[in-house]
Design a protein around this motif. Structure first.
Motif, mmCIF file in Angstrom:
data_model
loop_
_atom_site.group_PDB
_atom_site.id
_atom_site.type_symbol
_atom_site.label_atom_id
_atom_site.label_comp_id
_atom_site.label_asym_id
_atom_site.label_seq_id
_atom_site.Cartn_x
_atom_site.Cartn_y
_atom_site.Cartn_z
ATOM 1 N N GLY A 106 0.780 -1.224 0.000
ATOM 2 C CA GLY A 106 0.000 0.000 0.000
ATOM 3 C C GLY A 106 0.812 1.276 0.000
ATOM 4 O O GLY A 106 0.287 2.345 0.283
ATOM 5 N N LEU A 107 2.078 1.181 -0.320
ATOM 6 C CA LEU A 107 2.937 2.364 -0.320
ATOM 7 C C LEU A 107 3.093 2.868 -1.750
ATOM 8 O O LEU A 107 3.703 2.207 -2.591
ATOM 9 N N GLU A 108 2.516 4.009 -2.028
ATOM 10 C CA GLU A 108 2.637 4.637 -3.338
ATOM 11 C C GLU A 108 3.717 5.700 -3.262
ATOM 12 O O GLU A 108 3.765 6.497 -2.334
ATOM 13 N N LEU A 109 4.591 5.700 -4.238
ATOM 14 C CA LEU A 109 5.702 6.641 -4.256
ATOM 15 C C LEU A 109 5.344 7.855 -5.104
ATOM 16 O O LEU A 109 4.697 7.698 -6.137
ATOM 17 N N PRO A 110 5.734 9.057 -4.724
ATOM 18 C CA PRO A 110 6.476 9.361 -3.496
ATOM 19 C C PRO A 110 5.584 9.259 -2.265
ATOM 20 O O PRO A 110 4.360 9.338 -2.353
ATOM 21 N N CYS A 111 6.223 9.087 -1.125
ATOM 22 C CA CYS A 111 5.491 8.946 0.128
ATOM 23 C C CYS A 111 6.206 9.753 1.212
ATOM 24 O O CYS A 111 7.339 10.203 1.023
ATOM 25 N N THR A 112 5.558 9.908 2.335
ATOM 26 C CA THR A 112 6.205 10.605 3.451
ATOM 27 C C THR A 112 7.131 9.631 4.178
ATOM 28 O O THR A 112 6.990 8.401 4.068
ATOM 29 N N ALA A 113 8.049 10.179 4.941
ATOM 30 C CA ALA A 113 8.954 9.356 5.730
ATOM 31 C C ALA A 113 8.175 8.511 6.735
ATOM 32 O O ALA A 113 8.503 7.337 6.967
ATOM 33 N N ASP A 114 7.121 9.084 7.312
ATOM 34 C CA ASP A 114 6.318 8.345 8.280
ATOM 35 C C ASP A 114 5.586 7.178 7.607
ATOM 36 O O ASP A 114 5.525 6.071 8.154
ATOM 37 N N GLU A 115 5.027 7.406 6.414
ATOM 38 C CA GLU A 115 4.354 6.325 5.684
ATOM 39 C C GLU A 115 5.330 5.193 5.363
ATOM 40 O O GLU A 115 5.009 4.007 5.520
ATOM 41 N N TYR A 116 6.532 5.554 4.919
ATOM 42 C CA TYR A 116 7.572 4.576 4.595
ATOM 43 C C TYR A 116 7.929 3.741 5.815
ATOM 44 O O TYR A 116 7.904 2.511 5.785
ATOM 45 N N ARG A 117 8.248 4.417 6.910
ATOM 46 C CA ARG A 117 8.658 3.704 8.118
ATOM 47 C C ARG A 117 7.547 2.790 8.620
ATOM 48 O O ARG A 117 7.787 1.623 8.953
ATOM 49 N N THR A 118 6.326 3.297 8.679
ATOM 50 C CA THR A 118 5.207 2.505 9.179
ATOM 51 C C THR A 118 4.982 1.265 8.321
ATOM 52 O O THR A 118 4.833 0.150 8.847
ATOM 53 N N ALA A 119 4.981 1.434 7.000
ATOM 54 C CA ALA A 119 4.775 0.295 6.105
ATOM 55 C C ALA A 119 5.902 -0.727 6.250
ATOM 56 O O ALA A 119 5.656 -1.931 6.332
ATOM 57 N N LEU A 120 7.122 -0.257 6.308
ATOM 58 C CA LEU A 120 8.279 -1.136 6.409
ATOM 59 C C LEU A 120 8.265 -1.935 7.714
ATOM 60 O O LEU A 120 8.543 -3.130 7.724
ATOM 61 N N LEU A 121 7.897 -1.279 8.798
ATOM 62 C CA LEU A 121 7.974 -1.920 10.116
ATOM 63 C C LEU A 121 6.749 -2.737 10.492
ATOM 64 O O LEU A 121 6.826 -3.582 11.387
ATOM 65 N N THR A 122 5.618 -2.501 9.842
ATOM 66 C CA THR A 122 4.392 -3.150 10.318
ATOM 67 C C THR A 122 3.733 -4.100 9.326
ATOM 68 O O THR A 122 2.928 -4.934 9.748
ATOM 69 N N HIS A 123 4.051 -4.008 8.058
ATOM 70 C CA HIS A 123 3.337 -4.837 7.087
ATOM 71 C C HIS A 123 3.969 -6.230 7.002
ATOM 72 O O HIS A 123 5.183 -6.361 6.792
#
Length: 141
Positions: free
Chosen positions: A47-64
């Motif tokens: 669910g991460l569409e680029l470009p994205c915010t740093a918070d969106e990136y971190r959350t997706a990376l750490l939780t998905h």
């Protein structure tokens, strides 16, 4: 026969045929686009569409869970490999992968070509090759 972790990029058009060429040479080559027991990881899958915010990136990376699955598949292949081969051009992840492999004491090679941006820290690699033939010769050693 070497167990090779080929680090590159989805955008690198040479990656698929290089995987096949090295397999034809008798090597066990990890293909991040088609890993065993999975499919290649991509950001839209989580669910991460680029470009994205740093918070969106971190959350997706750490939780998905799919991010964890993709990471675990690649990292397991890195640990299993005898050799890390960085194929330029590639992105930051591939450089992190080869850096980890160098730090883990694994044999490391870089395949570069004309007009690639030079990188000083490429000196961490055991060998810098400028042709596929050089890579094949090095892997026969």
């Amino acid at each position: 026969m070497k167990r090779i972790y080929l680090a590159s990029s989805w955008r690198n058009p040479h990656q698929p045929w290089l995987v096949q060429l090295l397999r034809n040479e008798g090597h066990d080559v990890y293909d991040f686009r088609n890993p065993p027991h999975s499919t290649g990881f991509s950001w839209p899958e989580i669910g991460l569409e680029l470009p994205c915010t740093a918070d969106e990136y971190r959350t997706a990376l750490l939780t998905h869970p799919r991010a964890a699955q993709g990471f675990n598949a690649d990292f397991a292949a890195m640990r299993r490999a005898d050799v890390g081969l960085l194929v330029l051009p590639c992105g930051r992840s591939a450089h992190l992968e080869l850096g980890w492999m160098a730090g883990a004491g694994k044999r490391t090679l870089i395949l570069t070509q004309d007009n690639e941006e030079p990188e000083l820290m490429a000196l961490l690699a055991d060998t810098i090759c400028i042709s596929v033939d050089e890579v094949v010769r090095e892997l026969r050693r």
